[in-house]
Design an enzyme around this catalytic site. Sequence first.
Site, PDB file in Angstrom:
ATOM      1  N   ASP A  13       0.809  -1.224   0.000  1.00  0.00           N
ATOM      2  CA  ASP A  13       0.000   0.000   0.000  1.00  0.00           C
ATOM      3  C   ASP A  13       0.845   1.278   0.000  1.00  0.00           C
ATOM      4  O   ASP A  13       0.422   2.313   0.512  1.00  0.00           O
ATOM      5  CB  ASP A  13      -0.973   0.034   1.202  1.00  0.00           C
ATOM      6  N   LYS A  16       2.449   1.804  -5.125  1.00  0.00           N
ATOM      7  CA  LYS A  16       3.216   1.241  -6.252  1.00  0.00           C
ATOM      8  C   LYS A  16       2.510   1.414  -7.585  1.00  0.00           C
ATOM      9  O   LYS A  16       3.126   1.684  -8.605  1.00  0.00           O
ATOM     10  CB  LYS A  16       3.470  -0.256  -6.047  1.00  0.00           C
ATOM     11  N   GLY A  40      -3.983  -4.533  -4.407  1.00  0.00           N
ATOM     12  CA  GLY A  40      -4.924  -3.569  -4.983  1.00  0.00           C
ATOM     13  C   GLY A  40      -4.118  -2.418  -5.544  1.00  0.00           C
ATOM     14  O   GLY A  40      -3.507  -1.672  -4.792  1.00  0.00           O
ATOM     15  N   HIS A  41      -4.046  -2.322  -6.856  1.00  0.00           N
ATOM     16  CA  HIS A  41      -3.227  -1.294  -7.495  1.00  0.00           C
ATOM     17  C   HIS A  41      -4.132  -0.306  -8.209  1.00  0.00           C
ATOM     18  O   HIS A  41      -4.836  -0.651  -9.152  1.00  0.00           O
ATOM     19  CB  HIS A  41      -2.232  -1.930  -8.476  1.00  0.00           C
ATOM     20  N   GLN A 221       2.476  -6.224  -2.882  1.00  0.00           N
ATOM     21  CA  GLN A 221       2.662  -6.024  -1.437  1.00  0.00           C
ATOM     22  C   GLN A 221       4.007  -5.327  -1.176  1.00  0.00           C
ATOM     23  O   GLN A 221       4.430  -4.530  -1.998  1.00  0.00           O
ATOM     24  CB  GLN A 221       2.553  -7.356  -0.673  1.00  0.00           C
ATOM     25  N   THR A 297      -8.436  -3.440  -1.462  1.00  0.00           N
ATOM     26  CA  THR A 297      -9.011  -4.763  -1.719  1.00  0.00           C
ATOM     27  C   THR A 297     -10.160  -5.071  -0.770  1.00  0.00           C
ATOM     28  O   THR A 297     -11.201  -5.567  -1.171  1.00  0.00           O
ATOM     29  CB  THR A 297      -7.905  -5.845  -1.584  1.00  0.00           C
ATOM     30  N   THR A 298      -9.966  -4.776   0.508  1.00  0.00           N
ATOM     31  CA  THR A 298     -10.964  -5.189   1.498  1.00  0.00           C
ATOM     32  C   THR A 298     -11.740  -4.012   2.088  1.00  0.00           C
ATOM     33  O   THR A 298     -12.737  -4.225   2.759  1.00  0.00           O
ATOM     34  CB  THR A 298     -10.262  -5.908   2.675  1.00  0.00           C
ATOM     35  N   LYS A 328       3.222  10.174  -0.864  1.00  0.00           N
ATOM     36  CA  LYS A 328       2.316  10.730   0.144  1.00  0.00           C
ATOM     37  C   LYS A 328       2.986  11.615   1.202  1.00  0.00           C
ATOM     38  O   LYS A 328       2.499  11.733   2.332  1.00  0.00           O
ATOM     39  CB  LYS A 328       1.506   9.610   0.810  1.00  0.00           C
TER      40      LYS A 328
END
Length: 349
Positions: A13, A16, A40-41, A221, A297-298, A328
């Site tokens: 997270d 990437k 999740g990208h 990841q 993702t979740t 960030k």
Amino acid sequence: MKRLAIVGAQWGDEGKGKVVNYFAKDYEWIVRFSGGANAGHTIYVDGKKYVNHILPSISPDTDSKAFLGAGMVIDLEQMIKEIEIIEQDYPGFSSRIHIDREVFLVLPWHKQEDAIIESWRNNPIGTTKKGIGPAYTDKVSREGIKFYHLLDEEMLMERLKNSYQLKMKMFNEQLEMDYKNVFEYLVHLRKKLEQMNVNIASAVDMADVFRNTTVLFEGAQGVLLDLDFGTYPFVTSGSCMAHGVSAVGFSTFELDSVMGVLKAYTTRVGEGPYPTEETDLEKAEALREKGNEYGATTGRPRKVGWLDLPALRYAKIRSGLTEFVITKADVLNGMDEIKDGQIRNISIS
Ligand code: IMP
């Protein structure tokens, strides 16, 4: 730079997808070599947001091509959904996707197993319940289904039947689906992929092609979630380091650069050690909100904390990182104080 690997330098997270997407326009091939739908990208193209879990972060508005390498465990239904969404906006996109015939598949019962095993654990890992651990477990125990098994229906049926009877014994008949349904489901998905013109490929056949062009290897990841060298056992089940490129037939010595993406602070989803976590609930909530730290993702709220410099040094050495990209940093704007890996206060005013 001809061959670049981009990996997460923390617990995933780190952003990437955005970084890969930024560099992707300079590369002919974007290759993913590990993980599955647990990742999740998020990418933006012309202001539109696409959240992919399986597809490499190629830019639909370029000519680059995607390769899904053998270190991955692929949920074909999810992959088809992602391709269909982009295909609507960019017709012909699907013919730019190449899947290695050696990849292992995540089957519907793997997701069920993931949930059952998590519920049995005294110390749950906090998995994404996408079937990742069970799919890699089957790979290692030699019960896995590779993509090429779909190309021989007799063999597919035989393998599913054998695997199923073992699972029924292990799970005491708790699995809901029958192997014949899984067979029909997989044959249906294979036919759909054929209609969509997705390419079935082989890293062996591609070896020369890849070596004569530009390739960007996209990790999934982050190093601290790597199965072998992360914060075991609170890790995922695949390789999160640049060494994972071996699944596509490359050595890390062939890489020109290994870029580690790190966030200016840290986040973690799931369980496991987190030395620099912000334990003040109010401060944590403020950072989470400002950074929009919810799982792609979740949807789970991510735990948040400060930059962990010793962990970063470890990631650098372990994965042979040659450069860093920081994301960030703007989230920290306006804060008088941030903390570092030794939980010292650092004044930034
Ligand atoms: P699994 O990969 O679903 O088995 O989950 C194992 C651990 O890795 C859990 O702590 C998950 O929260 C974490 N994890 C898996 N994928 C990601 C990701 O893409 N970002 C952050 N954490 C992840």
